[in-house]
Design an enzyme around this catalytic site. Structure first.
Site, PDB file in Angstrom:
ATOM      1  CG  HIS A 103     -73.817 -48.927  75.598  1.00 24.75           C
ATOM      2  ND1 HIS A 103     -74.164 -47.848  74.829  1.00 24.75           N
ATOM      3  CD2 HIS A 103     -74.852 -49.120  76.455  1.00 24.75           C
ATOM      4  CE1 HIS A 103     -75.344 -47.395  75.205  1.00 24.75           C
ATOM      5  NE2 HIS A 103     -75.796 -48.161  76.189  1.00 24.75           N
ATOM      6  CG  ASP A 105     -78.479 -50.815  77.973  1.00 16.21           C
ATOM      7  OD1 ASP A 105     -77.677 -49.891  77.739  1.00 16.21           O
ATOM      8  OD2 ASP A 105     -79.679 -50.786  77.639  1.00 16.21           O
ATOM      9  CG  HIS A 247     -78.170 -49.281  72.521  1.00 20.75           C
ATOM     10  ND1 HIS A 247     -77.999 -50.420  73.276  1.00 20.75           N
ATOM     11  CD2 HIS A 247     -78.379 -48.277  73.407  1.00 20.75           C
ATOM     12  CE1 HIS A 247     -78.115 -50.130  74.554  1.00 20.75           C
ATOM     13  NE2 HIS A 247     -78.333 -48.823  74.672  1.00 20.75           N
ATOM     14  NE  ARG A 262     -81.854 -47.983  80.796  1.00 27.54           N
ATOM     15  CZ  ARG A 262     -80.569 -47.666  80.993  1.00 27.54           C
ATOM     16  NH1 ARG A 262     -79.823 -47.258  80.001  1.00 27.54           N
ATOM     17  NH2 ARG A 262     -80.041 -47.750  82.194  1.00 27.54           N
TER      18      ARG A 262
END
Ligand code: SIN
Length: 271
Positions: A103, A105, A247, A262
């Site tokens: 995907h 993000d 990723h 994150r």
């Protein structure tokens, strides 16, 4: 290109580089920031080792590159008192992990985050790598006929694919339309911008044709020669550019623990 304030070691000829000679727990100079921006543009994902940052360091680092992207659909996993910081955690009680499928993000957002900065303080002894694939390389690897076919098409990205069933019932999830091929605003390079994590259909095509083209592209972007694979150590950081990368987080370490935080940097509407 050469850098004055940082050292760069490429992970593969195509994508990813480890950056050393910098301390992310300390304020950065304008030249350091400019060189990190260039390194991100050159390598798409940059990695740092031995950076025991705290929440404030993490947010400060992100702000050198833009604002902080807050995605309401990730609210259930944010750190109390820090809505800008999402917990990324898996252990023996986990039933899923964030980002296991390929995907980019939050491509479901109207202005998806430019980049994501993931810091892990705890990692399994082995396993738990993250794999990154260059969407520039994947685009360059298409035939001219396929490039021409995809030109001008748009696709729908829906958060229900990524978050449906794991967010609280009733939460409104974003849905957006973006070009299938986007142009990176800094490098001017073309990149594939559909992903299995969020994209549901290509607009204006019969459903079976859209599904077949998406299936082809999802398989195509997984070619090993477009990829690098990062092996985490405690206090490593990965900073990736969502505009030209996909990723996938490999969950091969159950029931062991992998944990960190994150922060995402605001981006622009894909064109
Ligand atoms: C993510 O998709 O943001 C998580 C990546 C990872 O845990 O390696």
């Amino acid at each position: 290109m050469g850098y004055d304030t940082i050292q760069i070691k490429k992970l593969t000829p195509v994508v990813g580089a480890e950056v050393s000679g910098i301390d992310l727990t300390k304020p950065l100079s304008a030249l350091q920031v400019a060189e990190l921006k260039q390194a991100l543009a050159d390598h798409m994902v940059i990695f740092f080792r031995d950076q025991p940052i705290d929440f404030e360091n993490h947010k400060t680092f992100a702000r050198y590159f833009g604002g902080i992207h807050i995605a309401p659909s990730t609210a259930p996993w944010t750190v109390p008192g820090h809505p800008e910081i999402t917990t990324i955690h898996a252990d023996e009680n986990s039933t899923f992990v964030a980002g296991e499928d390929w995907h980019s993000d939050m491509s479901c957002d109207p202005e998806p985050p430019l980049g994501s900065i993931l810091y892990l303080h705890t990692v399994p002894e082995i396993g738990g790598d993250t794999v990154f694939s260059s969407m520039y390389a994947a685009y360059d690897g298409l035939s001219d006929r396929m490039k021409a076919y995809l030109e001008g098409l748009t696709a729908v990205h829906d958060a229900v694919v990524g978050f449906g069933g794991i967010t609280p019932p009733g939460m409104t999830l974003p849905k957006s339309s973006h070009p299938v091929i986007r142009t990176h605003p800094m490098t001017g390079r073309r990149a594939i911008y559909v992903n299995r994590g969020f994209t549901v259909k290509i607009e204006g095509l019969p459903p079976h044709e859209s599904a077949a083209i998406l299936a082809f592209l999802y398989q195509h972007i997984q070619k090993p020669e477009y990829q690098c694979r990062f092996s985490w150590r405690p206090h490593s950081i990965a900073f990736w550019d969502n505009r030209c990368l996909q990723h996938s987080a490999i969950w091969d370490y159950f029931p062991n623990r992998r944990s960190g935080y994150r922060v995402q940097v605001t981006g622009e509407k894909p064109v």
